[in-house]
Scaffold this active site. Structure first.
Site, mmCIF file in Angstrom:
data_model
loop_
_atom_site.group_PDB
_atom_site.id
_atom_site.type_symbol
_atom_site.label_atom_id
_atom_site.label_comp_id
_atom_site.label_asym_id
_atom_site.label_seq_id
_atom_site.Cartn_x
_atom_site.Cartn_y
_atom_site.Cartn_z
ATOM 1 N N THR A 97 4.304 -7.221 -6.182
ATOM 2 C CA THR A 97 2.954 -7.529 -6.130
ATOM 3 C C THR A 97 2.153 -7.248 -7.525
ATOM 4 O OG1 THR A 97 2.206 -6.333 -4.398
ATOM 5 C CG2 THR A 97 2.936 -8.478 -3.756
ATOM 6 N N HIS A 132 3.022 -3.472 -12.413
ATOM 7 C CA HIS A 132 3.215 -2.156 -13.228
ATOM 8 C C HIS A 132 4.068 -1.371 -12.429
ATOM 9 C CE1 HIS A 132 0.586 1.484 -15.274
ATOM 10 N NE2 HIS A 132 1.764 1.962 -14.550
ATOM 11 N N HIS A 150 6.295 0.888 -10.130
ATOM 12 C CA HIS A 150 5.605 1.904 -9.273
ATOM 13 C C HIS A 150 6.864 1.961 -8.276
ATOM 14 C CE1 HIS A 150 4.555 -2.013 -7.818
ATOM 15 N NE2 HIS A 150 4.827 -1.509 -6.629
HETATM 16 P P1 AMP Z 1 4.563 -3.878 -4.431
HETATM 17 O O1 AMP Z 1 4.476 -4.875 -3.368
HETATM 18 O O2 AMP Z 1 5.927 -3.181 -4.494
HETATM 19 O O3 AMP Z 1 4.173 -4.577 -5.846
HETATM 20 O O4 AMP Z 1 3.649 -2.762 -3.855
HETATM 21 C C1 AMP Z 1 2.475 -2.836 -4.251
HETATM 22 C C2 AMP Z 1 1.573 -1.893 -3.592
HETATM 23 O O5 AMP Z 1 0.411 -1.610 -4.117
HETATM 24 C C3 AMP Z 1 1.345 -2.319 -2.130
HETATM 25 O O6 AMP Z 1 2.059 -1.367 -1.107
HETATM 26 C C4 AMP Z 1 0.075 -2.183 -2.039
HETATM 27 O O7 AMP Z 1 -0.656 -1.684 -0.649
HETATM 28 C C5 AMP Z 1 -0.499 -1.398 -3.122
HETATM 29 N N1 AMP Z 1 -1.889 -1.374 -3.460
HETATM 30 C C6 AMP Z 1 -2.538 -2.634 -3.932
HETATM 31 N N2 AMP Z 1 -3.710 -2.384 -4.424
HETATM 32 C C7 AMP Z 1 -3.962 -0.865 -4.325
HETATM 33 C C8 AMP Z 1 -4.893 0.135 -4.526
HETATM 34 N N3 AMP Z 1 -6.204 -0.494 -5.031
HETATM 35 N N4 AMP Z 1 -4.589 1.257 -4.072
HETATM 36 C C9 AMP Z 1 -3.670 1.578 -3.499
HETATM 37 N N5 AMP Z 1 -2.578 0.824 -3.167
HETATM 38 C C10 AMP Z 1 -2.861 -0.246 -3.664
HETATM 39 ZN ZN ZN Z 2 -0.385 -1.124 -15.989
#
Ligand code: AMP
Ligand code: ZN
Length: 113
Positions: A93, A96, A98
């Protein structure tokens, strides 16, 4: 750059930091999927693991050097899981790269769902 994780790294969006160094930033996931759920990101913007190249792989190596330090700080000596989601089918989602650190409890054996 409108990337939300770049904004978090720059301090423009608040986050709960658990570790940082010159190449890596780690913070608590806002929607935890386990007792411990931390996101580890390189400060350098890389879209996903599918965009790793010889030029930017040092930033990814720095993430993996940081992970054992973070795990120790979070007392994950009984084990943990590191996951990176890629693209549409991988349910990525945030574009970047992670790495999710999940732990603090026995995790489900099935990683697919
Ligand atoms: P992914 O689905 O692998 O792209 O993971 C994105 C993650 O980012 C999800 O687990 C979200 O809960 C987390 N996320 C999105 N916005 C934030 C934020 N502002 N602070 C901390 N985690 C976030
Ligand atoms: Zn970025």
């Amino acid at each position: 750059m409108s990337c939300i994780f770049c904004k978090i790294i720059r301090g423009e969006i608040p986050s709960s930091c658990v570790y940082e160094d010159d190449k890596v930033y780690a913070f608590k996931d806002i929607n935890p999927q386990a007792k411990v759920h931390v996101l580890v990101v390189p400060r350098e913007h890389i879209a996903s693991a599918d965009a790793i190249t010889a030029e930017n792989s040092g930033a990814v190596a720095a993430v993996f050097e940081a992970i054992p330090k973070i795990a120790r700080a979070l007392e994950l000596e009984d084990g943990y899981r590191v996951i990176t989601n890629i693209g549409e089918n991988g349910c990525q989602t945030v574009k970047h790269i992670h790495f999710h650190i999940l732990g603090g409890e026995k995790l489900p054996e099935n990683m697919g769902n």
